[in-house]
Design a protein around this motif. Structure first.
Motif, PDB file in Angstrom:
ATOM      1  N   ALA A 110      80.154  40.767  35.205  1.00 50.13           N
ATOM      2  CA  ALA A 110      80.927  39.731  35.891  1.00 50.13           C
ATOM      3  C   ALA A 110      80.965  39.992  37.394  1.00 50.13           C
ATOM      4  CB  ALA A 110      82.344  39.666  35.325  1.00 50.13           C
ATOM      5  N   SER A 156      78.457  32.495  30.199  1.00 49.09           N
ATOM      6  CA  SER A 156      79.800  32.717  29.675  1.00 49.09           C
ATOM      7  C   SER A 156      79.967  32.079  28.299  1.00 49.09           C
ATOM      8  CB  SER A 156      80.842  32.154  30.642  1.00 49.09           C
ATOM      9  OG  SER A 156      80.738  32.756  31.908  1.00 49.09           O
ATOM     10  N   TYR A 157      79.439  30.856  28.141  1.00 43.59           N
ATOM     11  CA  TYR A 157      79.562  30.158  26.854  1.00 43.59           C
ATOM     12  C   TYR A 157      78.763  30.866  25.765  1.00 43.59           C
ATOM     13  CZ  TYR A 157      78.943  26.636  23.241  1.00 43.59           C
ATOM     14  OH  TYR A 157      78.891  25.985  22.035  1.00 43.59           O
ATOM     15  N   SER A 160      80.378  34.072  24.726  1.00 43.83           N
ATOM     16  CA  SER A 160      81.564  33.865  23.896  1.00 43.83           C
ATOM     17  C   SER A 160      81.199  33.508  22.461  1.00 43.83           C
ATOM     18  CB  SER A 160      82.432  32.750  24.492  1.00 43.83           C
ATOM     19  OG  SER A 160      81.752  31.503  24.444  1.00 43.83           O
TER      20      SER A 160
END
Length: 289
Positions: A110, A156-157, A160
């Motif tokens: 990140a 990010s998607y 996840s």
């Protein structure tokens, strides 16, 4: 590979040493920037206060870069001590993913992505100021920055939705997204660096007191050439899956931080050598930073 030998983890020591040295430079530059802002005189062309110097978007962006570099450096130290104290032999992937390093890897990745996004934004702002707020020159870099933002959302998607036993660098689904983001950021950086350097070279009128070396260093600092060079290096190692990738990625946030803080130090020290044709842009950028 089903196992990760402890000797491969020892390969991260050179990157930690280099990153620590570079972070020391970034810390000095950031402290100097704060000192310059707290003591600099108000510009006559625009009534600014000390508060304005510390809440300007450019300084906030540089602060975010410094915080990202700090977070990355702390995580690297944490991972080094943890891995060498916790594991005494070959490390299975399942054990590695189940260890606290999994969450630390997320923070580390990140910080790299935040550094890329903020670094590109500051470079585009620099291009905008040097070119006298000409929006036409911003069309391509803004498209590139938008692509990087889409990449971050996509990564990010996908992460996840992925299983718990995968990391950013080990997940095959994320590699095309990460590679695309690096390429877009690279194109943006090369474009901005080239246009900024061209603008300065075109209108520069060197005085007899300025040496060729000083002028050359001024071009490198003003065009954020260090950021572009390291992005080329990082992108090449990432796309080639080179063993040097750990070195370039670990030092990437702090390199971006140093590259941007050098501009603040240059303005604060007052040895900027912009030509007469760029005096207005210089004053405006000094007000921004």
């Amino acid at each position: 590979m089903s196992d990760i030998n402890i000797t491969s983890l020892a390969a991260g020591l050179p990157s930690l040493i280099l990153e620590s040295c570079l972070y020391g430079i970034a810390l000095i530059l950031f402290s100097s920037t704060i000192y310059f802002r707290a003591t600099r005189r108000t510009l006559a062309s625009c009534r600014q206060t000390v508060k304005h110097h510390f809440i300007s978007p450019v300084f906030i962006g540089a602060t975010v870069l410094f915080l990202a570099a700090t977070a990355h450096w702390i995580v690297d130290i944490y991972l080094t001590f943890l891995l060498f104290s916790k594991f005494n032999g070959p490390i299975s992937k399942q054990a590695l993913y189940a260890s606290p390093t999994h969450g630390a890897d997320i923070v580390e990745a990140a910080s790299v992505f935040v550094a890329i996004l903020v670094g590109d934004s500051l470079m585009i702002h620099r291009l905008w100021v040097v070119w006298g707020r000409n929006l036409r020159v911003l069309m391509f870099p803004i498209c590139g920055l938008s692509g990087v933002l889409v990449m971050l959302i996509g990564v990010s998607y996908l992460f996840s939705q992925s299983k718990a036993n995968s990391t950013f660098l080990d997940n095959a689904e994320l590699k095309p997204w990460v590679a695309t983001g690096f390429v877009l950021s690279l194109l943006t950086s090369v474009y901005c660096t080239g246009f900024i350097a061209y603008r300065i070279l075109k209108f520069n009128v060197r005085s007899t007191t300025n040496s060729g070396l000083t002028f050359f260093l001024a071009i490198l600092v003003e065009s954020v050439a260090l950021q572009t060079f390291w992005l080329i290096f990082t992108s090449t190692t990432n796309l080639a899956s080179s063993s040097v990738e750990f070195l370039t990625l670990d030092t990437f946030p702090v390199i971006l931080c140093i590259s941007n803080l050098l501009i603040h130090a240059r303005v604060g020290l007052g040895w900027s050598s912009e030509p007469t044709g760029l005096h207005a842009a210089k004053r405006e950028y000094q007000g921004a930073v």
